[in-house]
Scaffold this active site. Sequence first.
Site, mmCIF file in Angstrom:
data_model
loop_
_atom_site.group_PDB
_atom_site.id
_atom_site.type_symbol
_atom_site.label_atom_id
_atom_site.label_comp_id
_atom_site.label_asym_id
_atom_site.label_seq_id
_atom_site.Cartn_x
_atom_site.Cartn_y
_atom_site.Cartn_z
ATOM 1 N N ALA A 10 29.385 -22.252 -4.140
ATOM 2 C CA ALA A 10 28.557 -21.153 -3.644
ATOM 3 C C ALA A 10 28.121 -20.205 -4.762
ATOM 4 C CB ALA A 10 29.314 -20.382 -2.560
ATOM 5 N N LYS A 11 29.030 -19.920 -5.699
ATOM 6 C CA LYS A 11 28.695 -18.973 -6.772
ATOM 7 C C LYS A 11 27.660 -19.585 -7.709
ATOM 8 C CE LYS A 11 31.888 -15.544 -6.204
ATOM 9 N NZ LYS A 11 33.308 -15.525 -6.523
ATOM 10 N N ASP A 72 25.345 -29.993 -13.720
ATOM 11 C CA ASP A 72 26.729 -30.295 -14.050
ATOM 12 C C ASP A 72 27.055 -29.472 -15.279
ATOM 13 O OD1 ASP A 72 29.073 -31.850 -13.191
ATOM 14 O OD2 ASP A 72 29.016 -32.612 -15.234
ATOM 15 N N GLY A 156 34.441 -19.053 -12.125
ATOM 16 C CA GLY A 156 35.027 -20.011 -13.062
ATOM 17 C C GLY A 156 35.693 -19.345 -14.251
ATOM 18 N N LYS A 178 23.596 -12.063 -17.412
ATOM 19 C CA LYS A 178 24.158 -13.416 -17.506
ATOM 20 C C LYS A 178 23.035 -14.456 -17.405
ATOM 21 C CE LYS A 178 27.377 -16.881 -15.874
ATOM 22 N NZ LYS A 178 28.258 -17.447 -14.856
ATOM 23 N N HIS A 183 24.018 -20.521 -20.397
ATOM 24 C CA HIS A 183 23.729 -21.953 -20.424
ATOM 25 C C HIS A 183 22.858 -22.366 -19.240
ATOM 26 C CE1 HIS A 183 27.128 -21.004 -17.982
ATOM 27 N NE2 HIS A 183 27.465 -22.236 -17.675
HETATM 28 O O1 ITT Z 1 29.346 -30.013 -8.612
HETATM 29 P P1 ITT Z 1 28.909 -28.826 -7.824
HETATM 30 O O2 ITT Z 1 28.873 -29.076 -6.349
HETATM 31 O O3 ITT Z 1 27.606 -28.237 -8.300
HETATM 32 O O4 ITT Z 1 29.990 -27.629 -8.032
HETATM 33 P P2 ITT Z 1 31.221 -27.643 -9.075
HETATM 34 O O5 ITT Z 1 31.876 -26.313 -9.074
HETATM 35 O O6 ITT Z 1 32.076 -28.848 -8.829
HETATM 36 O O7 ITT Z 1 30.441 -27.778 -10.446
HETATM 37 P P3 ITT Z 1 30.688 -28.763 -11.664
HETATM 38 O O8 ITT Z 1 31.181 -30.064 -11.191
HETATM 39 O O9 ITT Z 1 29.412 -28.724 -12.463
HETATM 40 O O10 ITT Z 1 31.825 -28.034 -12.487
HETATM 41 C C1 ITT Z 1 31.512 -26.850 -13.151
HETATM 42 C C2 ITT Z 1 32.748 -26.028 -13.440
HETATM 43 O O11 ITT Z 1 32.609 -25.483 -14.763
HETATM 44 C C3 ITT Z 1 32.895 -24.115 -14.787
HETATM 45 N N1 ITT Z 1 31.640 -23.358 -15.031
HETATM 46 C C4 ITT Z 1 30.378 -23.860 -15.052
HETATM 47 N N2 ITT Z 1 29.473 -22.885 -15.247
HETATM 48 C C5 ITT Z 1 30.176 -21.754 -15.355
HETATM 49 C C6 ITT Z 1 29.810 -20.405 -15.528
HETATM 50 O O12 ITT Z 1 28.534 -20.022 -15.585
HETATM 51 N N3 ITT Z 1 30.774 -19.499 -15.594
HETATM 52 C C7 ITT Z 1 32.063 -19.862 -15.505
HETATM 53 N N4 ITT Z 1 32.500 -21.093 -15.305
HETATM 54 C C8 ITT Z 1 31.570 -22.051 -15.236
HETATM 55 C C9 ITT Z 1 33.463 -23.778 -13.415
HETATM 56 O O13 ITT Z 1 34.851 -23.934 -13.450
HETATM 57 C C10 ITT Z 1 32.837 -24.827 -12.510
HETATM 58 O O14 ITT Z 1 33.608 -25.102 -11.373
HETATM 59 MG MG MG Z 2 31.314 -30.726 -9.116
#
Ligand code: ITT
Ligand code: MG
Length: 201
Positions: A10-11, A72, A156, A178, A183
Site C-alpha cells: 500500500a505504501k 521491483d 521499509g 522523497k 529511486h
Molecule cells: O512486490 P510488490 O507487490 O510491489 O510489493 P513489495 O513490498 O513486495 O515490493 P518489492 O517486492 O519490490 O520489495 C521492495 C522492498 O524493498 C524495500 N523498499 C523499496 N523501496 C523502498 C523505499 O522507497 N523506501 C524504503 N524501503 C524500500 C521495502 O522493504 C520493500 O518491501
Molecule cells: Mg514483492
Amino acid sequence: MKVLLASRNAKKLGELRRILEAAGVAGVEVVGLADVPEFPEAPETDPTFEGNALAKARDAAAATGLPSVADDSGIAVDALNGMPGVLSARWSGKHGDDAANLELLLGQLRDVPDERRGAAFVCAAALVAPGGAQVVVRGEWRGEIVREPAGANGFGYDPIFRPEGCAGTSAELSPEDKDRLSHRGRALRLLLPHLRELAGG
Ligand SMILES: O=P(O)(O)OP(=O)(O)OP(=O)(O)OC[C@H]1O[C@@H](n2cnc3c(O)ncnc32)[C@H](O)[C@@H]1O
Ligand SMILES: [Mg+2]
C-alpha cells in the site's frame, strides 16, 4: 487510457500513484489492484530487479487486459555485496515486515564502520501493454545506512537510509522531497515518455 499500478504494497502503491499523478500524463487514468478483479501474486524469483518488475507487470497485464506498471525495488548494501537486494521485502523471513527487516539489517551492520556503510535504493519500473510491448527502466538513490532509525515518513528501510546530500534519513523527508530525489521517482520519470506514447500522444 487506464493504467494499472500492480503493487500489493500500500505504501509503495501510494508513492507510485503520487509520482504519476504529479507528472499528469495526459489521457492516463491510474488504477490500483483494488480496482480490478483479484488475481494471484506470482513469486518473485528472478535474481534481478528488472526481471521481477517485468514479471509482475506482465502478469498484471495478462490478468486484466490493462497496460500495467510494476516496480521491483530494494536496498543494496555495499558491505553485504548488494544484499538484501531483490530479497529486501523478505530479508527477515517475514514478507513485508518492515520493522523486522530493518532491525535484522541494522544488526548485520553493527560492526561495519561509518566509512563503509554505503548503500543504494534501487527501483526497476516496468511497463507492459496487453499486446506484449514492454519496457523496463532503473532508478538508483545513493546514501548510507545510519545506526539508529529516525523519521516516520515513507516505509521499509527509509528510517535507516540517509540519502547523499541529506542531513537526515529518507523517512524524515516530506513525501514531495522523497519523490523528487528517490529511486522510484527517478525510474518512473524515465517511464513517462513510454506512457505518453502508449496513451497516444
Ligand atoms: O512486490 P510488490 O507487490 O510491489 O510489493 P513489495 O513490498 O513486495 O515490493 P518489492 O517486492 O519490490 O520489495 C521492495 C522492498 O524493498 C524495500 N523498499 C523499496 N523501496 C523502498 C523505499 O522507497 N523506501 C524504503 N524501503 C524500500 C521495502 O522493504 C520493500 O518491501
Ligand atoms: Mg514483492
